[in-house]
Design an enzyme around this catalytic site. Structure first.
Site, PDB file in Angstrom:
ATOM      1  N   VAL B  88      17.906  37.564  73.717  1.00 29.45           N
ATOM      2  CA  VAL B  88      19.049  38.451  73.827  1.00 29.45           C
ATOM      3  C   VAL B  88      20.243  37.826  73.126  1.00 29.45           C
ATOM      4  O   VAL B  88      20.508  36.645  73.276  1.00 29.45           O
ATOM      5  CB  VAL B  88      19.407  38.684  75.306  1.00 29.45           C
ATOM      6  CG1 VAL B  88      20.602  39.597  75.414  1.00 29.45           C
ATOM      7  CG2 VAL B  88      18.232  39.273  76.033  1.00 29.45           C
ATOM      8  N   CYS B  89      20.940  38.635  72.347  1.00 34.17           N
ATOM      9  CA  CYS B  89      22.091  38.119  71.623  1.00 34.17           C
ATOM     10  C   CYS B  89      23.331  38.865  72.074  1.00 34.17           C
ATOM     11  O   CYS B  89      23.658  39.910  71.548  1.00 34.17           O
ATOM     12  CB  CYS B  89      21.866  38.303  70.123  1.00 34.17           C
ATOM     13  SG  CYS B  89      23.273  37.858  69.129  1.00 34.17           S
TER      14      CYS B  89
END
Ligand SMILES: [Zn+2]
Ligand SMILES: [Zn+2]
Lengths: 672, 165
Positions: B88-89
């Protein structure tokens, strides 16, 4: 130019190494052969009379004639030992036997203290092992330039013992770190680990004393080598012990131990700096003593020296930054007054613990002294509101890959990166002389996989078993089944446990349990199944009636099934939003978490299906019979399997069959 | 550092169990290692991820909460802010020092006052409103911008898969 030399380690690890048992039996056979040989030789020599002229006819080997035994006839054993020391192959057999004993001893310690090793621990061990072999090989043949057999054996013995202790310490360190990741470690695990550490510490202390003896009697140079290495071992071990004690002390305390972080910090700093300097002077000594400039060994040692120097520099720089932060913090941010603390009812935002004393930032936010300091070491803003606190605080980069030279140190500083499976030594020759090549030696750890696979197959086996059980009892959450299977390791035993009510299903899980069936409008709801089960377990003659009554109820219920579904959905909703209680027992917490997850997924699945059924005009009433058949088939299977077991179990399976028939009759009547 | 991290994680676990936010369940995978969590996140309502239950792994550093955890979805999910491998960014997961995208102000980034709950809530809102300015999955960002229908179709498949149906 850059080429990668994969060390023989790679090949070695890919080789199918013999099992421990094969190796032990091989060693025993070899030792037996060697002793037999020695025994025979001693006898031959003793029986040989120099005056006797038949020497030639007996064909006695010429070289044996020249051996004169140092002991009399009576001391047969000592003579045998003497012979063994003379013969080369006997010496190696003896050495091999010693290794065999060492391995067995190691296994014993592993079984008593550690139990099953984790994958990461095995990997670290292998890393350390090959690293150790690499450097000690260079030391023995590159630096000491050992020639005679006797010396090789002596050095081998020294490094084997030392390496063994090093590996054990490494294992203790890994295990300690792992145990400190869990709040629910039993006390005896700590006691075992700490006693092992103390034993190692004691042993290495004795070894150090032995080094002094060597220094006085043999040579000061050798003493310096030996002492440096045992000192490094002692430091490493002592560091783990001190950290361990701090950790245990902290765990036993309620609330915050303000100065803990400081103790940990200074322990780390002191041990790191001391062992770095010992290691540095050790290597410098090697370089100077060996008189080996411009050889392979000197290059490796130079690289190591450079690395140690950078490491030392980095550490000192970090410490300066730390001191600066502390000084700045103490001068700029005053301690919060009692009034501030009373006004502020919140806990410390960093550690979520109560604040008995705190520092106050200009923005008005309060934090523990130690919490704030460790944050300011890496950032210079208020954690809560992000106000910049200073422009000067030099941020010490948190990125660990800062120095260009990869870690080659044996010492305690070795930052271990659990993600990488490769260990490599990089040598950039062109930095020293332009025509020198650059190369890296890489040890790839491919053996990591089998362990994981073994673990995977184990769990998948359990999964399969759980699926089998769940096919019979769909209302019991998988987690509960898995837990029991882990104990029983048998589908049949777990099924019996369920039937006899020895498995307790968390009440909330039961509420949610019926939905798998309700999805397909099947008629047996979860709660009725459990009551059938419990009635089966009780030894009543009305076995046939009770389940049928219950079935009646459940069938009536399913007529108003949509209403029922909505009801239970509400129950679930309220459950997921309000949450459960937070149990004190770790296993209970785990199973509650698991059933909550299970519930959420079930609920989502049902909603999804409902939504799609609505969209497609809901036409799926003919799904239930096959479902029942699969269940019945399972029951039949169980029946046939358990018929070979004792009569008591026969009784049980008969009841199961009865239940099955009754259910089917009921169903048929209902559909008519 | 592990000691104080452990205490804090325990406190967060307790809070998440007693007071779970809507559609979020999180806890350690195995209590033998409190630094590895699994979270289940329900797709937010009235979005194309509605109805899905997405499992993700959270890995905490030993100095948590000074450093942020890493988060990785363990199911396939096609989203502009999720790398193809599931990582996840979002800015809350970035340490104050590093800024891989160059878009974030440090105010949005990790700080010890953040928590697992806040991370997961940010992820839910990220699912609802992808941020295509700092894309981790360029394909997904493109599809989301240019072909919203196609994106929603893919999301529907993702939802179905996440339920194991
Ligand atoms: Zn605090
Ligand atoms: Zn503030």
């Amino acid at each position: 130019m850059s080429l990668v030399i994969n060390m023989p380690a790679l090949i070695l690890e890919r080789l199918p190494l013999p099992s421990l048992q094969t190796y032990i039996s091989f060693s025993v056979v070899m030792l037996g052969l060697a002793s037999f040989y020695a025994h025979q030789t001693v006898n031959t020599i003793l029986n040989f009379n120099p005056d006797n002229q038949i020497q030639e006819e007996l064909g006695l080997p010429q070289e044996l004639v020249n051996i004169t035994l140092p002991y009399d006839r009576d001391e047969h054993f000592l003579n045998m030992v003497y012979i063994m020391r003379v013969e080369t192959w006997c010496i190696w057999t003896l050495v091999n036997s010693c290794y065999c004993l060492l391995i067995l001893f190691g296994k014993l310690i592993q079984n008593v203290v550690f139990g099953e090793l984790r994958v990461i621990e095995k990997q670290h061990l292998k890393d350390k092992f090959w690293n150790f072999i690499f450097y000690k090989f260079i030391f023995i043949f590159g630096v000491m330039n050992v020639q005679s057999m006797e010396e090789v054996v002596l050095w081998l013995a020294w490094f084997s013992g030392l390496g063994f202790l090093h590996l054990l310490t490494q294992l203790c360190k890994d295990r300690f770190e792992y145990l400190s990741f869990s709040p629910a470690t039993p006390r005896y695990a700590h006691v075992k680990l700490l006693s092992l550490l103390l034993v190692i510490l004691l042993t290495s202390g004795v070894v150090l004393v032995g080094c002094f003896w060597v220094g006085i009697n043999i040579s000061l140079t050798i003493f310096a080598f030996l002492a440096a290495e045992s000192l490094l071992l002692i430091l490493k071990c002592l560091y783990v012990v001190v950290r361990y004690i701090i950790q245990l002390w902290d765990m036993s305390l309620e609330g915050v131990w303000e100065s803990r972080a400081m103790y940990v910090y200074y322990t780390e700093l002191i041990f790191e700096l001391v062992s770095l300097s010992v290691d540095f002077s050790h290597h410098l000594h090697m370089l100077l003593y060996g008189n080996i400039f411009l050889s392979m060994a000197s290059l490796v040692i130079c690289m190591q020296l450079r690395f140690l120097f950078y490491e030392f520099q980095r550490r000192v720089k970090k410490h300066k930054n730390y001191l600066k932060v502390v000084k700045e913090m103490e001068s700029k941010f005053s301690m919060a007054t009692q009034e501030d603390l009373e006004q502020n009812s919140d806990d410390c935002a960093i550690c979520w613990e109560k604040m008995e004393s705190a520092r106050k930032l200009p923005c008005g936010h309060l934090f523990h002294n130690s919490c704030l300091r460790s944050w300011l070491e890496q950032d210079s803003s208020c954690p809560t509101c992000r106000t910049r606190l200073s422009e000067t605080t030099e941020r010490d980069g948190r990125n660990p890959g800062a120095p260009g030279v990869p870690n080659m140190a044996e010492g305690i500083v070795a930052p271990v990166n659990p993600a990488t499976t490769n260990h490599f030594f990089h040598f950039d020759g062109s930095r020293y002389v332009s025509w020198l090549p650059s190369f890296s030696v890489e040890v790839t750890h491919t053996n990591l996989l089998p362990g994981q696979q073994a673990h995977a197959t184990q769990t998948s086996q359990l999964d399969n078993m759980a699926r089998e059980v769940q096919a019979v009892f769909p209302h019991i959450p998988q987690q509960v089944i898995m837990e029991d299977l882990r104990l029983t390791r048998s589908v049949d035993l777990t099924i019996d446990n369920i039937l006899e009510g020895r498995i307790t299903v968390p009440p909330l899980a039961i509420t949610g349990s019926g939905h798998q069936r309700n999805d397909s409008h099947s008629s047996i709801s979860g709660s009725s199944t459990t009551s059938e089960v419990s009635s089966l377990a009780s030894d009543s003659p009305r076995v046939n009636n009770i389940p049928l009554n219950n079935l009646d109820n459940s069938l009536q219920l399913t007529e108003g099934s949509s209403e029922r579904i909505r009801q239970s959905e509400n129950q679930e909703n309220s459950y997921t939003t309000t949450g459960g209680r937070f149990s004190k027992s770790a296993t209970e917490r785990m199973s509650m978490l698991e059933s909550r997850k299970h519930l959420m997924l079930e609920q989502a699945r049902r909603r999804y299906q409902e939504m799609h059924e609505n969209q497609e005009g809901a036409s799926s009433s003919s799904v239930d019979p096959p479902l029942i058949y699969t269940t019945s088939e399972h029951l039949r299977q169980i029946h046939s399997e358990s018929s070979t077991l004792s009569t008591q179990e026969d009784e049980l399976s008969r009841r199961r069959a009865l239940l099955l028939q009754a259910t089917q009759r009921r169903l048929e009547r209902q559909t008519d | 550092m592990a000691g104080s991290a452990l205490k804090r994680l325990m406190a967060e676990y307790k809070q998440l169990t007693l007071n779970p936010p809507e559609g979020i369940i999180a806890g350690p995978v195995d209590e033998e290692n409190f630094f590895e969590w699994e979270a289940l996140i329900m797709g937010p309502q009235d979005t194309c991820f509605e109805g899905g239950v997405f499992p993700a792994r959270l890995t905490f550093p030993p100095d948590y909460p000074l450093g942020p955890p890493k988060m990785k979805f363990s199911c396939d999910i096609f989203h502009p802010n999720i790398y193809p491998d599931g990582r996840v960014c979002i800015s809350i997961l970035h340490a104050p020092g590093d800024d891989p995208m160059g878009y974030e102000t440090s105010a949005e980034r990790w700080s010890p006052v953040q928590s697992v709950e806040k991370i997961l809530l940010s992820v839910v809102s990220m699912l609802a409103e992808p941020n295509d300015e700092s894309a981790a999955n360029v394909d997904a960002a493109k599809t989301w911008r240019d072909d919203r229908k196609g994106f929603e179709e893919i999301a529907k498949v993702t939802v179905r898969k996440s339920l194991g149906l």
